[in-house]
Every structure is written in structure tokens, then in C-alpha cells.
Motif scaffolding. Sequence first.
Motif, PDB file in Angstrom:
ATOM      1  N   VAL A  32      35.869  44.759  47.648  1.00 53.88           N
ATOM      2  CA  VAL A  32      34.585  44.215  48.092  1.00 53.88           C
ATOM      3  C   VAL A  32      34.798  42.718  48.302  1.00 53.88           C
ATOM      4  O   VAL A  32      34.951  41.976  47.330  1.00 53.88           O
ATOM      5  N   PRO A  33      34.848  42.238  49.544  1.00 54.63           N
ATOM      6  CA  PRO A  33      35.138  40.838  49.809  1.00 54.63           C
ATOM      7  C   PRO A  33      33.900  39.961  49.631  1.00 54.63           C
ATOM      8  O   PRO A  33      32.772  40.403  49.858  1.00 54.63           O
ATOM      9  N   THR A  34      34.119  38.708  49.241  1.00 55.12           N
ATOM     10  CA  THR A  34      33.011  37.775  49.042  1.00 55.12           C
ATOM     11  C   THR A  34      32.831  36.821  50.220  1.00 55.12           C
ATOM     12  O   THR A  34      31.987  35.924  50.155  1.00 55.12           O
ATOM     13  N   SER A  35      33.594  37.008  51.273  1.00 57.03           N
ATOM     14  CA  SER A  35      33.443  36.185  52.474  1.00 57.03           C
ATOM     15  C   SER A  35      34.137  36.870  53.637  1.00 57.03           C
ATOM     16  O   SER A  35      34.977  37.765  53.443  1.00 57.03           O
ATOM     17  N   GLN A  36      33.792  36.448  54.831  1.00 57.35           N
ATOM     18  CA  GLN A  36      34.470  36.973  56.020  1.00 57.35           C
ATOM     19  C   GLN A  36      35.944  36.583  56.010  1.00 57.35           C
ATOM     20  O   GLN A  36      36.800  37.349  56.459  1.00 57.35           O
ATOM     21  N   GLU A  37      36.233  35.383  55.519  1.00 58.45           N
ATOM     22  CA  GLU A  37      37.627  34.930  55.430  1.00 58.45           C
ATOM     23  C   GLU A  37      38.443  35.858  54.536  1.00 58.45           C
ATOM     24  O   GLU A  37      39.557  36.275  54.885  1.00 58.45           O
ATOM     25  N   THR A  38      37.886  36.186  53.375  1.00 59.18           N
ATOM     26  CA  THR A  38      38.581  37.089  52.460  1.00 59.18           C
ATOM     27  C   THR A  38      38.705  38.485  53.055  1.00 59.18           C
ATOM     28  O   THR A  38      39.739  39.150  52.906  1.00 59.18           O
ATOM     29  N   ALA A  39      37.657  38.947  53.738  1.00 58.47           N
ATOM     30  CA  ALA A  39      37.700  40.271  54.355  1.00 58.47           C
ATOM     31  C   ALA A  39      38.834  40.365  55.379  1.00 58.47           C
ATOM     32  O   ALA A  39      39.575  41.359  55.419  1.00 58.47           O
ATOM     33  N   ALA A  40      38.981  39.316  56.184  1.00 65.02           N
ATOM     34  CA  ALA A  40      40.040  39.313  57.197  1.00 65.02           C
ATOM     35  C   ALA A  40      41.416  39.346  56.543  1.00 65.02           C
ATOM     36  O   ALA A  40      42.309  40.089  56.988  1.00 65.02           O
ATOM     37  N   LEU A  41      41.605  38.564  55.484  1.00 64.30           N
ATOM     38  CA  LEU A  41      42.896  38.538  54.799  1.00 64.30           C
ATOM     39  C   LEU A  41      43.178  39.880  54.126  1.00 64.30           C
ATOM     40  O   LEU A  41      44.319  40.361  54.141  1.00 64.30           O
ATOM     41  N   ALA A  42      42.148  40.488  53.558  1.00 67.28           N
ATOM     42  CA  ALA A  42      42.334  41.780  52.892  1.00 67.28           C
ATOM     43  C   ALA A  42      42.760  42.852  53.897  1.00 67.28           C
ATOM     44  O   ALA A  42      43.666  43.644  53.628  1.00 67.28           O
ATOM     45  N   ARG A  43      42.096  42.884  55.043  1.00 64.28           N
ATOM     46  CA  ARG A  43      42.489  43.860  56.064  1.00 64.28           C
ATOM     47  C   ARG A  43      43.919  43.621  56.508  1.00 64.28           C
ATOM     48  O   ARG A  43      44.698  44.571  56.684  1.00 64.28           O
ATOM     49  N   ILE A  87      32.175  48.267  40.877  1.00 66.55           N
ATOM     50  CA  ILE A  87      33.353  47.402  40.904  1.00 66.55           C
ATOM     51  C   ILE A  87      33.999  47.386  39.524  1.00 66.55           C
ATOM     52  O   ILE A  87      33.341  47.088  38.517  1.00 66.55           O
ATOM     53  N   ASP A  88      35.263  47.736  39.471  1.00 71.96           N
ATOM     54  CA  ASP A  88      35.978  47.757  38.186  1.00 71.96           C
ATOM     55  C   ASP A  88      36.265  46.350  37.695  1.00 71.96           C
ATOM     56  O   ASP A  88      36.031  46.026  36.523  1.00 71.96           O
ATOM     57  N   VAL A  89      36.803  45.526  38.572  1.00 77.15           N
ATOM     58  CA  VAL A  89      37.127  44.153  38.183  1.00 77.15           C
ATOM     59  C   VAL A  89      36.959  43.245  39.391  1.00 77.15           C
ATOM     60  O   VAL A  89      37.322  43.610  40.510  1.00 77.15           O
ATOM     61  N   ALA A  90      36.359  42.086  39.178  1.00 80.58           N
ATOM     62  CA  ALA A  90      36.277  41.046  40.197  1.00 80.58           C
ATOM     63  C   ALA A  90      37.195  39.902  39.789  1.00 80.58           C
ATOM     64  O   ALA A  90      37.247  39.532  38.615  1.00 80.58           O
ATOM     65  N   ILE A  91      37.922  39.375  40.760  1.00 80.11           N
ATOM     66  CA  ILE A  91      38.881  38.298  40.487  1.00 80.11           C
ATOM     67  C   ILE A  91      38.582  37.154  41.443  1.00 80.11           C
ATOM     68  O   ILE A  91      38.526  37.344  42.656  1.00 80.11           O
ATOM     69  N   ASP A  92      38.405  35.952  40.888  1.00 82.41           N
ATOM     70  CA  ASP A  92      38.016  34.816  41.722  1.00 82.41           C
ATOM     71  C   ASP A  92      38.489  33.524  41.072  1.00 82.41           C
ATOM     72  O   ASP A  92      38.836  33.489  39.891  1.00 82.41           O
ATOM     73  N   GLY A  93      38.453  32.460  41.857  1.00 84.61           N
ATOM     74  CA  GLY A  93      38.790  31.139  41.343  1.00 84.61           C
ATOM     75  C   GLY A  93      37.535  30.405  40.899  1.00 84.61           C
ATOM     76  O   GLY A  93      36.435  30.955  40.867  1.00 84.61           O
ATOM     77  N   VAL A 134      28.943  39.708  43.446  1.00 89.10           N
ATOM     78  CA  VAL A 134      30.102  40.543  43.129  1.00 89.10           C
ATOM     79  C   VAL A 134      30.483  40.411  41.655  1.00 89.10           C
ATOM     80  O   VAL A 134      30.748  41.408  40.971  1.00 89.10           O
ATOM     81  N   ALA A 135      30.491  39.193  41.134  1.00 87.82           N
ATOM     82  CA  ALA A 135      30.835  38.989  39.723  1.00 87.82           C
ATOM     83  C   ALA A 135      29.852  39.719  38.808  1.00 87.82           C
ATOM     84  O   ALA A 135      30.245  40.322  37.800  1.00 87.82           O
ATOM     85  N   ALA A 136      28.570  39.658  39.158  1.00 84.90           N
ATOM     86  CA  ALA A 136      27.552  40.316  38.338  1.00 84.90           C
ATOM     87  C   ALA A 136      27.651  41.829  38.412  1.00 84.90           C
ATOM     88  O   ALA A 136      27.219  42.537  37.487  1.00 84.90           O
ATOM     89  N   SER A 137      28.215  42.358  39.495  1.00 86.74           N
ATOM     90  CA  SER A 137      28.320  43.807  39.688  1.00 86.74           C
ATOM     91  C   SER A 137      29.570  44.404  39.047  1.00 86.74           C
ATOM     92  O   SER A 137      29.693  45.634  38.974  1.00 86.74           O
ATOM     93  N   ALA A 138      30.495  43.545  38.629  1.00 84.32           N
ATOM     94  CA  ALA A 138      31.781  44.025  38.127  1.00 84.32           C
ATOM     95  C   ALA A 138      31.751  44.297  36.628  1.00 84.32           C
ATOM     96  O   ALA A 138      31.068  43.602  35.872  1.00 84.32           O
ATOM     97  N   VAL A 194      27.332  31.221  34.385  1.00 87.21           N
ATOM     98  CA  VAL A 194      27.199  31.042  32.934  1.00 87.21           C
ATOM     99  C   VAL A 194      27.354  32.378  32.223  1.00 87.21           C
ATOM    100  O   VAL A 194      26.660  33.349  32.543  1.00 87.21           O
ATOM    101  N   GLY A 195      28.278  32.436  31.276  1.00 85.85           N
ATOM    102  CA  GLY A 195      28.448  33.634  30.474  1.00 85.85           C
ATOM    103  C   GLY A 195      28.951  34.835  31.238  1.00 85.85           C
ATOM    104  O   GLY A 195      28.734  35.969  30.819  1.00 85.85           O
ATOM    105  N   ARG A 196      29.634  34.612  32.345  1.00 81.92           N
ATOM    106  CA  ARG A 196      30.107  35.730  33.172  1.00 81.92           C
ATOM    107  C   ARG A 196      31.611  35.984  33.040  1.00 81.92           C
ATOM    108  O   ARG A 196      32.075  37.084  33.311  1.00 81.92           O
ATOM    109  N   THR A 197      32.366  34.982  32.645  1.00 79.77           N
ATOM    110  CA  THR A 197      33.829  35.103  32.610  1.00 79.77           C
ATOM    111  C   THR A 197      34.279  35.952  31.432  1.00 79.77           C
ATOM    112  O   THR A 197      33.922  35.677  30.286  1.00 79.77           O
ATOM    113  N   ASP A 198      35.079  36.971  31.705  1.00 79.46           N
ATOM    114  CA  ASP A 198      35.661  37.793  30.643  1.00 79.46           C
ATOM    115  C   ASP A 198      37.071  37.344  30.298  1.00 79.46           C
ATOM    116  O   ASP A 198      37.459  37.305  29.125  1.00 79.46           O
TER     117      ASP A 198
END
Length: 233
Positions: free
Chosen positions: A56-67, A82-88, A112-116, A211-215
Amino acid sequence: MTTLQDLDQLKQAAALKAVDYVKDGMVIGLGTGSTAKHMVIALGEKVKAGMTLRGVPTSQETAALARQSGITLIDTENRWDIDVAIDGADQVDPAFNLIKGGGGALLKEKIVAASARQFIVLVDHTKRVPALGGTFPLPIEVVPFGWGSTAREIERLTKSRVVLRERQGNPFRTEAGNLIVDAHIDRIDRPEELESALNLIPGVVETGLFVGRTDILIVGTPQGVDVQYAPRR
């Protein structure tokens, strides 16, 4: 002195560590930005090696790179598991609270982070700070209608300078068609309270406070990759 090339290598090292948490068959939230880019490329290598993933991409840029990397994407208008979300992140405080949104994708990133089930954050060591704010402004996504009045209320609340983000001399537009204002706050000691107060201002869509989202926090340092787990909440 740490160069930009050195920092990029530290980001890549953190990204390579993060993909160790990805297992076959998972649905992955794919972040946006320079660090997340390394993660998407690394996941693409796993797909080429035979792993089955959906993203599940968080931007069009990420979607293009993923494809381009061979990662199958899920329709972003559907309900996901979503099992795991990974972001900077742009900043991380000692409690693992974040400022995000330097790239302008904060709304999708937070959804996406809240859904993971698990949210993994990747940074290089320079993104660690004693308190959020100061050297990095807080991005706040606002609707275009009456944005100046919304910015004024943000200034009153935060007692800070609030600047409309521009790109090439024009207002920066998010993928949702909104604007971003950057609040230059000296120090954010109570991020949870600030996040709640900002979200009560009419016209504010979302803030860059996570806030309080990072695992799991994965930090690329000159001494190696440091992995930290958030205290149980």
C-alpha cells in the motif's frame, strides 16, 4: 564530518535491517522519502527472489518505484489489512514520537501507519533529537479554503511563525489537493496535547506529529544499525 553520501549509506543500512521483519505473504505499508526508497528497492529484491508481497503506497512516487521493483500494489481505495508499515521520519524524540511530512505525504503516511498492525520507523542518527521542533518545522496539512485564517489560528495556538510551503514559487499541493503550512516551533514538549489541539482547528486536515505510533525504531549510525522497541502502551 558526516557527508550526505555517508548519511545515505546509513539510511540504506537501516532499510536493509527493516526488511528482515517482512515475511512471505505480508501486506506492507510503503513509506515515502529518501530512506523509504531504499526499503522499497530492498523489498523488490525479495520479490525477485521469490517472496510474495503486496504493498500500500503512501505517494504516487512510492507507487511508481514499487511497480518498477515488481511489488504488487493493492487498490488504495479499498479496505486493507496491513501487516507492517515501514517509513522514515524527519525527527524522532526519546519517546519515539515523530515529526513527518517533509516530503508532503503526511496524510497518506498517517493513514497507512494507523492501519498497520506494526509500524517500523527508519532514520539515520542525525534525526534523533532531545525534543521535537527547533531545527525542523512541523508540517500541517490544511484545506485551501481560508487557509490564511487557519494559519493564523495555528500561530495563536503554537506561538510560532507559520509559513505556507511553496515549490518553484507556487503553493505546494499535496496529492489530496490540500496545502501545507510549516510551523516553526522552538520546542514541542507535549506532542500529544499539541496534536489534539491542532486537529480541533477548522481547516486543519492532519498534522505531521506521529505520537505513540512507532513500534520499532531502526537507526543507522556510524557504529552500526541500532534497533529499539517502543515500550508497551
